[in-house]
Motif scaffolding. Structure first.
Motif, PDB file in Angstrom:
ATOM      1  N   LYS A 104       0.836  -1.203   0.000  1.00 23.41           N
ATOM      2  CA  LYS A 104       0.000   0.000   0.000  1.00 23.41           C
ATOM      3  C   LYS A 104       0.870   1.252   0.000  1.00 23.41           C
ATOM      4  CE  LYS A 104      -3.700   2.455   2.452  1.00 23.41           C
ATOM      5  NZ  LYS A 104      -3.264   3.694   1.893  1.00 23.41           N
ATOM      6  N   ASP A 108       0.778   3.942  -2.947  1.00 25.85           N
ATOM      7  CA  ASP A 108       0.490   5.351  -2.632  1.00 25.85           C
ATOM      8  C   ASP A 108       1.616   6.260  -3.133  1.00 25.85           C
ATOM      9  OD1 ASP A 108      -1.851   4.524  -1.419  1.00 25.85           O
ATOM     10  OD2 ASP A 108      -1.108   4.796   0.634  1.00 25.85           O
ATOM     11  N   GLN A 111       1.381   6.577  -6.884  1.00 28.83           N
ATOM     12  CA  GLN A 111       0.285   7.476  -7.262  1.00 28.83           C
ATOM     13  C   GLN A 111       0.652   8.939  -7.021  1.00 28.83           C
ATOM     14  OE1 GLN A 111      -2.993   5.763  -5.080  1.00 28.83           O
ATOM     15  NE2 GLN A 111      -3.479   4.333  -6.733  1.00 28.83           N
ATOM     16  N   THR A 112       1.348   9.207  -5.936  1.00 28.20           N
ATOM     17  CA  THR A 112       1.778  10.573  -5.647  1.00 28.20           C
ATOM     18  C   THR A 112       2.746  11.070  -6.721  1.00 28.20           C
ATOM     19  OG1 THR A 112       1.499  10.270  -3.271  1.00 28.20           O
ATOM     20  CG2 THR A 112       2.966  12.042  -3.965  1.00 28.20           C
TER      21      THR A 112
END
Length: 143
Positions: A104, A108, A111-112
């Motif tokens: 995760k 994350d 994606q950032t």
């Protein structure tokens, strides 16, 4: 484009991405190099240290240090292979339990890093990376 610009830019990008991932994983007690080993073992199953080195393009000494850290943390263990020199690396139950949390964090972070890149550009980037890597790997097999 001048060829040195390609290598220079890729090196800068690689270092930046590595540092970003290390910072994201630091609170979880991992480095990006450790995550790479854990991810490969989770997706491909148990591998020898040599197979890990070959797959991740890492030389034996740094891989040995990474594996030793992971053993000390309780995330992998080693089993003697066909001969006494061969070591098969396997994930522990602890690592399998923690894997979703680590994954995760990596997702994350991905994606950032990609949030300002349009979806079509992201897809093109991934396609180019995979294509280029496959081309480089096929050339290595010929050499």
């Amino acid at each position: 484009m001048k060829s040195h610009e390609l290598f220079h830019t890729l090196h800068q990008l690689s270092r930046h991405l590595t540092n970003t991932l290390n910072e994201a994983l630091k609170p979880l007690g991992l480095y990006g190099s450790q995550w790479s080993v854990i991810y490969v073992l989770k997706t491909k199953g148990s591998l020898t240290q040599k197979e890990l080195c070959d797959y991740l393009f890492v030389e034996a000494p740094p891989m040995t240090r990474t594996i030793q850290r992971l053993v000390k943390q309780g995330y992998v263990y080693q089993v003697t292979g066909k001969d006494k020199r061969e070591k098969i690396i396997q994930l522990t139950d602890v690592a399998l339990t923690l894997f979703p949390e680590w994954e995760k964090t990596v997702i994350d972070t991905n994606q950032t890093l990609l949030k300002h890149l349009p979806e079509a550009s992201q897809e093109e980037l991934f396609h180019l990376q995979k294509s280029w890597l496959q081309q480089l790997l096929s050339k290595e097999q010929i050499i």
